[in-house]
Design a protein around this motif. Structure first.
Motif, PDB file in Angstrom:
ATOM      1  N   ALA A 105       1.039 -12.469  14.978  1.00 36.79           N
ATOM      2  CA  ALA A 105       0.531 -11.908  16.234  1.00 36.79           C
ATOM      3  C   ALA A 105      -0.969 -12.066  16.425  1.00 36.79           C
ATOM      4  CB  ALA A 105       0.909 -10.428  16.333  1.00 36.79           C
ATOM      5  N   GLU A 106      -1.755 -11.994  15.378  1.00 42.60           N
ATOM      6  CA  GLU A 106      -3.205 -12.011  15.535  1.00 42.60           C
ATOM      7  C   GLU A 106      -3.755 -13.401  15.839  1.00 42.60           C
ATOM      8  OE1 GLU A 106      -5.068  -9.339  15.774  1.00 42.60           O
ATOM      9  OE2 GLU A 106      -3.201  -8.228  15.580  1.00 42.60           O
ATOM     10  N   THR A 107      -2.967 -14.433  15.550  1.00 42.26           N
ATOM     11  CA  THR A 107      -3.488 -15.787  15.734  1.00 42.26           C
ATOM     12  C   THR A 107      -2.717 -16.603  16.765  1.00 42.26           C
ATOM     13  OG1 THR A 107      -2.141 -16.501  13.859  1.00 42.26           O
ATOM     14  CG2 THR A 107      -4.448 -15.935  13.416  1.00 42.26           C
ATOM     15  N   LYS A 108      -1.678 -16.080  17.353  1.00 42.32           N
ATOM     16  CA  LYS A 108      -0.934 -16.877  18.326  1.00 42.32           C
ATOM     17  C   LYS A 108      -1.761 -17.063  19.593  1.00 42.32           C
ATOM     18  CE  LYS A 108       1.864 -12.956  19.937  1.00 42.32           C
ATOM     19  NZ  LYS A 108       3.242 -12.415  19.977  1.00 42.32           N
ATOM     20  N   LEU A 109      -1.600 -18.221  20.185  1.00 45.90           N
ATOM     21  CA  LEU A 109      -2.461 -18.620  21.300  1.00 45.90           C
ATOM     22  C   LEU A 109      -2.262 -17.765  22.544  1.00 45.90           C
ATOM     23  CD1 LEU A 109      -2.212 -22.488  20.914  1.00 45.90           C
ATOM     24  CD2 LEU A 109      -4.217 -21.065  20.469  1.00 45.90           C
ATOM     25  N   ALA A 110      -1.102 -17.143  22.686  1.00 41.57           N
ATOM     26  CA  ALA A 110      -0.854 -16.320  23.877  1.00 41.57           C
ATOM     27  C   ALA A 110      -1.808 -15.142  23.960  1.00 41.57           C
ATOM     28  CB  ALA A 110       0.592 -15.819  23.877  1.00 41.57           C
ATOM     29  N   LYS A 111      -2.345 -14.705  22.813  1.00 43.79           N
ATOM     30  CA  LYS A 111      -3.256 -13.557  22.823  1.00 43.79           C
ATOM     31  C   LYS A 111      -4.593 -13.901  23.476  1.00 43.79           C
ATOM     32  CE  LYS A 111      -3.617 -10.556  19.587  1.00 43.79           C
ATOM     33  NZ  LYS A 111      -3.000  -9.406  20.275  1.00 43.79           N
ATOM     34  N   THR A 112      -4.924 -15.178  23.537  1.00 44.77           N
ATOM     35  CA  THR A 112      -6.194 -15.565  24.160  1.00 44.77           C
ATOM     36  C   THR A 112      -6.161 -15.355  25.671  1.00 44.77           C
ATOM     37  OG1 THR A 112      -5.534 -17.862  24.544  1.00 44.77           O
ATOM     38  CG2 THR A 112      -6.492 -17.319  22.385  1.00 44.77           C
ATOM     39  N   GLY A 113      -4.956 -15.444  26.254  1.00 44.90           N
ATOM     40  CA  GLY A 113      -4.853 -15.350  27.709  1.00 44.90           C
ATOM     41  C   GLY A 113      -5.431 -16.562  28.414  1.00 44.90           C
ATOM     42  N   ASP A 114      -5.715 -17.622  27.665  1.00 45.10           N
ATOM     43  CA  ASP A 114      -6.365 -18.805  28.218  1.00 45.10           C
ATOM     44  C   ASP A 114      -5.311 -19.849  28.577  1.00 45.10           C
ATOM     45  OD1 ASP A 114      -7.941 -20.921  28.905  1.00 45.10           O
ATOM     46  OD2 ASP A 114      -9.321 -20.720  27.212  1.00 45.10           O
ATOM     47  N   GLY A 115      -5.036 -19.980  29.869  1.00 43.28           N
ATOM     48  CA  GLY A 115      -4.004 -20.905  30.321  1.00 43.28           C
ATOM     49  C   GLY A 115      -4.340 -22.357  30.126  1.00 43.28           C
ATOM     50  N   LEU A 116      -5.562 -22.664  29.669  1.00 43.42           N
ATOM     51  CA  LEU A 116      -5.932 -24.057  29.429  1.00 43.42           C
ATOM     52  C   LEU A 116      -5.069 -24.707  28.361  1.00 43.42           C
ATOM     53  CD1 LEU A 116      -9.835 -24.035  29.605  1.00 43.42           C
ATOM     54  CD2 LEU A 116      -8.289 -25.350  31.057  1.00 43.42           C
ATOM     55  N   ILE A 117      -4.354 -23.905  27.573  1.00 43.02           N
ATOM     56  CA  ILE A 117      -3.481 -24.485  26.557  1.00 43.02           C
ATOM     57  C   ILE A 117      -2.422 -25.376  27.208  1.00 43.02           C
ATOM     58  CG2 ILE A 117      -1.815 -22.584  26.510  1.00 43.02           C
ATOM     59  CD1 ILE A 117      -3.159 -24.619  23.512  1.00 43.02           C
ATOM     60  N   ALA A 118      -2.056 -25.077  28.448  1.00 44.73           N
ATOM     61  CA  ALA A 118      -1.092 -25.925  29.159  1.00 44.73           C
ATOM     62  C   ALA A 118      -1.687 -27.302  29.417  1.00 44.73           C
ATOM     63  CB  ALA A 118      -0.691 -25.272  30.481  1.00 44.73           C
ATOM     64  N   LEU A 119      -2.989 -27.346  29.697  1.00 39.84           N
ATOM     65  CA  LEU A 119      -3.647 -28.632  29.895  1.00 39.84           C
ATOM     66  C   LEU A 119      -3.678 -29.415  28.588  1.00 39.84           C
ATOM     67  CD1 LEU A 119      -5.018 -30.057  32.280  1.00 39.84           C
ATOM     68  CD2 LEU A 119      -7.205 -29.217  31.426  1.00 39.84           C
ATOM     69  N   SER A 120      -3.908 -28.705  27.482  1.00 40.88           N
ATOM     70  CA  SER A 120      -3.873 -29.348  26.178  1.00 40.88           C
ATOM     71  C   SER A 120      -2.499 -29.938  25.903  1.00 40.88           C
ATOM     72  CB  SER A 120      -4.237 -28.329  25.087  1.00 40.88           C
ATOM     73  OG  SER A 120      -4.014 -28.861  23.800  1.00 40.88           O
ATOM     74  N   ALA A 121      -1.448 -29.165  26.171  1.00 45.01           N
ATOM     75  CA  ALA A 121      -0.090 -29.656  25.949  1.00 45.01           C
ATOM     76  C   ALA A 121       0.198 -30.893  26.798  1.00 45.01           C
ATOM     77  CB  ALA A 121       0.922 -28.553  26.261  1.00 45.01           C
ATOM     78  N   THR A 122      -0.324 -30.916  28.020  1.00 46.39           N
ATOM     79  CA  THR A 122      -0.136 -32.067  28.902  1.00 46.39           C
ATOM     80  C   THR A 122      -0.719 -33.324  28.294  1.00 46.39           C
ATOM     81  OG1 THR A 122      -0.280 -30.606  30.839  1.00 46.39           O
ATOM     82  CG2 THR A 122      -0.575 -32.966  31.219  1.00 46.39           C
ATOM     83  N   PHE A 123      -1.964 -33.245  27.882  1.00 42.94           N
ATOM     84  CA  PHE A 123      -2.651 -34.425  27.367  1.00 42.94           C
ATOM     85  C   PHE A 123      -2.096 -34.867  26.019  1.00 42.94           C
ATOM     86  CE2 PHE A 123      -6.606 -32.965  29.899  1.00 42.94           C
ATOM     87  CZ  PHE A 123      -6.076 -33.532  31.052  1.00 42.94           C
ATOM     88  N   VAL A 124      -1.781 -33.907  25.152  1.00 37.82           N
ATOM     89  CA  VAL A 124      -1.224 -34.255  23.839  1.00 37.82           C
ATOM     90  C   VAL A 124       0.141 -34.921  24.011  1.00 37.82           C
ATOM     91  CG1 VAL A 124      -0.312 -33.313  21.679  1.00 37.82           C
ATOM     92  CG2 VAL A 124      -2.508 -32.512  22.563  1.00 37.82           C
ATOM     93  N   SER A 125       0.985 -34.338  24.844  1.00 40.71           N
ATOM     94  CA  SER A 125       2.313 -34.900  25.065  1.00 40.71           C
ATOM     95  C   SER A 125       2.213 -36.304  25.643  1.00 40.71           C
ATOM     96  CB  SER A 125       3.105 -33.995  26.012  1.00 40.71           C
ATOM     97  OG  SER A 125       4.373 -34.539  26.288  1.00 40.71           O
ATOM     98  N   TYR A 126       1.392 -36.466  26.645  1.00 36.15           N
ATOM     99  CA  TYR A 126       1.280 -37.782  27.280  1.00 36.15           C
ATOM    100  C   TYR A 126       0.647 -38.795  26.337  1.00 36.15           C
ATOM    101  CZ  TYR A 126       0.711 -41.237  30.965  1.00 36.15           C
ATOM    102  OH  TYR A 126       0.807 -42.374  31.720  1.00 36.15           O
ATOM    103  N   GLY A 127      -0.414 -38.374  25.664  1.00 40.22           N
ATOM    104  CA  GLY A 127      -1.124 -39.304  24.791  1.00 40.22           C
ATOM    105  C   GLY A 127      -0.290 -39.757  23.613  1.00 40.22           C
ATOM    106  N   LEU A 128       0.365 -38.829  22.917  1.00 41.88           N
ATOM    107  CA  LEU A 128       1.140 -39.188  21.729  1.00 41.88           C
ATOM    108  C   LEU A 128       2.332 -40.073  22.086  1.00 41.88           C
ATOM    109  CD1 LEU A 128       1.188 -35.873  19.646  1.00 41.88           C
ATOM    110  CD2 LEU A 128      -0.164 -37.940  19.233  1.00 41.88           C
ATOM    111  N   THR A 129       3.010 -39.761  23.163  1.00 45.54           N
ATOM    112  CA  THR A 129       4.179 -40.571  23.516  1.00 45.54           C
ATOM    113  C   THR A 129       3.783 -41.945  24.035  1.00 45.54           C
ATOM    114  OG1 THR A 129       4.226 -39.404  25.653  1.00 45.54           O
ATOM    115  CG2 THR A 129       5.732 -38.637  23.944  1.00 45.54           C
ATOM    116  N   GLU A 130       2.678 -42.044  24.758  1.00 42.86           N
ATOM    117  CA  GLU A 130       2.216 -43.354  25.202  1.00 42.86           C
ATOM    118  C   GLU A 130       1.774 -44.215  24.013  1.00 42.86           C
ATOM    119  OE1 GLU A 130       1.931 -44.980  28.253  1.00 42.86           O
ATOM    120  OE2 GLU A 130       3.269 -43.426  29.012  1.00 42.86           O
ATOM    121  N   MET A 131       1.282 -43.575  22.958  1.00 45.04           N
ATOM    122  CA  MET A 131       0.883 -44.323  21.756  1.00 45.04           C
ATOM    123  C   MET A 131       2.065 -45.048  21.120  1.00 45.04           C
ATOM    124  SD  MET A 131      -1.768 -41.796  19.763  1.00 45.04           S
ATOM    125  CE  MET A 131      -3.196 -41.108  20.595  1.00 45.04           C
TER     126      MET A 131
END
Length: 425
Positions: free
Chosen positions: A231-257
């Motif tokens: 609970a103390e380290t999960k990303l949802a506690k940050t409340g920072d929705g930018l993690i969705a942008l990270s998931a977008t770029f990581v997903s697109y970048g890794l699969t395109e590789m």
């Protein structure tokens, strides 16, 4: 000597960006009650801006092919993440039946119809005709926001909104094999190289299967990091929705590789990420940030598109091209949409709405730019003119009808449109 009438370009750009961000926040609210869409306003603003003689940039895709491809690509992947995150319906073959019909029947029939029409009427090679058809096949996830489902956890998922959202999320990836087929026909066929095996084994099975698997893996990883670790380290506690942008770029970048379809991967990542904890409030934070970035990027692109229109994008368009553009939107999509929904348990009004709102937009820009950058297209200016005309027609026709059509749909379902608008951002 500094003049108040001649500010530096940097100051002008900063001011323009500030105005654009204000419009991003305000225009959707101002247009909500009007039979007018945000894309219409953006294209109009762009056309007006680029008519000023002081603006010397000509944002034509033929002059900036790589920038056009990459910027459209960026806008689409952000839209795909946003679309996947806001779908409440759990994935399932029967629950998603409307989606499979639109993907497996409507889109291939549409590609075939446009290919034949373009091949005979435009007198272009079959490879070029197929490229045009594949570019105009996908329902756009960017410009179709007004006919999509509401934010996460609103439960605002009638069959029409869900069908158009899920179709837009998946058919961007599903259209890619046909773009690659056009490239193979243009490059490999004249050289006498075998292409059928490569297309089926690599471009269809490997790239589609790999895109789905890669998107699922990335979504699972981000879902675990966000919602499942201590609970103390999960990303949802940050409340920072930018993690969705990270998931977008990581997903697109890794699969395109690994050379699989990144568009498909991003949408699957979004669905998997959402499924990790469907009822968590952090889903709204992630959706909100992706929607804001998507809207800003979309407005920039459409302003440039408006500039392209007044810079000569339609200069090579003739009456035959106008007829084809109109037929694609008024005949091909409604007819193939209706055929795809034959036997589907929905009312006639719902089927007509699903078939009609095949909005074309940013996805078409990306696919044509990608194809033109990877195969010889001697008729490039004419193809860009036709695609531009289809987008203009689609933005106007669908933009002016979307509000009354969706309100009529809500009333038929016994839903108060005013109450529904209050749930939307």
């Amino acid at each position: 000597m500094y003049s108040f009438l001649s500010p530096e370009p940097y100051i002008l750009i900063m001011t323009g960006v500030g105005v654009l961000i204000a419009l991003v926040a305000w225009l959707p609210l101002a247009l909500k009650q009007l039979p007018l869409s945000l894309p219409i306003v953006c294209i109009g603003l762009g056309a007006a801006l680029f008519l000023f003689p002081q603006v010397t940039l000509r944002p034509l895709p033929t002059l900036h092919p790589q920038i056009t491809e990459r910027f459209a690509e960026f806008v689409v992947i952000i839209a795909l993440m946003g679309a996947g995150l806001k779908i409440d319906r759990i994935f399932g073959w029967r629950r998603w039946a409307v989606t499979w019909r639109l993907l497996a029947v409507t889109m291939p029939l549409g590609i075939a119809a446009i290919t034949v029409m373009a091949g005979f009427a435009l007198d272009v090679s079959w490879a070029v005709a197929l490229l045009l058809a594949a570019s105009l096949a996908p329902t756009d996830p960017v410009l179709a926001a007004d006919v999509q489902v509401g934010p996460p956890k609103t439960g605002d998922e009638d069959e029409v909104r869900f069908g158009l959202t899920s179709e837009a999320g998946l058919n961007d990836g599903a259209a890619f094999p046909f773009v690659h087929l056009a490239i193979l026909l243009a490059v490999a066929l004249p050289a006498g190289k075998p292409w059928v095996g490569e297309w089926l084994a690599y471009r269809v099975f490997w790239e589609i299967g790999g895109g789905i698997l890669g998107g699922w893996i990335v979504g699972r990883i981000f879902g675990w990091l966000t919602f499942r670790i201590p609970a103390e380290t999960k990303l949802a506690k940050t409340g920072d929705g930018l993690i969705a942008l990270s998931a977008t770029f990581v997903s697109y970048g890794l699969t395109e590789m690994v050379h699989v379809y990144g568009f498909l991967s991003v949408f699957v990542t979004a669905l998997t990420f959402r499924h990790a904890h469907r009822d968590h409030d952090f889903q709204n934070d992630m959706h909100a940030i992706t929607e804001q970035i998507e809207r800003l990027a979309m407005m920039v692109l459409l302003i440039l598109f408006g500039g392209a229109l007044v810079s000569g994008l339609l200069a090579s368009v003739g009456w035959v091209d106008v007829a084809i553009a109109a037929a694609i939107l008024l005949v091909v999509r409604p007819l193939t949409g209706w055929l795809g929904l034959l036997g589907f348990p929905a009312g006639r009004h719902e089927k007509m709405t699903l078939a009609f709102f095949g909005i074309r937009g940013v996805g078409s820009i990306y696919y044509l730019a990608f194809g033109a950058n990877h195969m010889p297209v001697p008729e490039a200016e004419r193809l860009w003119g036709i695609v531009g005309l289809v987008i203009v027609f689609s933005v106007l026709m669908h933009g002016l009808t979307v509000t009354p059509a969706m309100r009529s749909l809500d009333r038929r379902r016994g839903v108060d449109p005013e109450a529904r608008d209050m749930l939307s951002p």
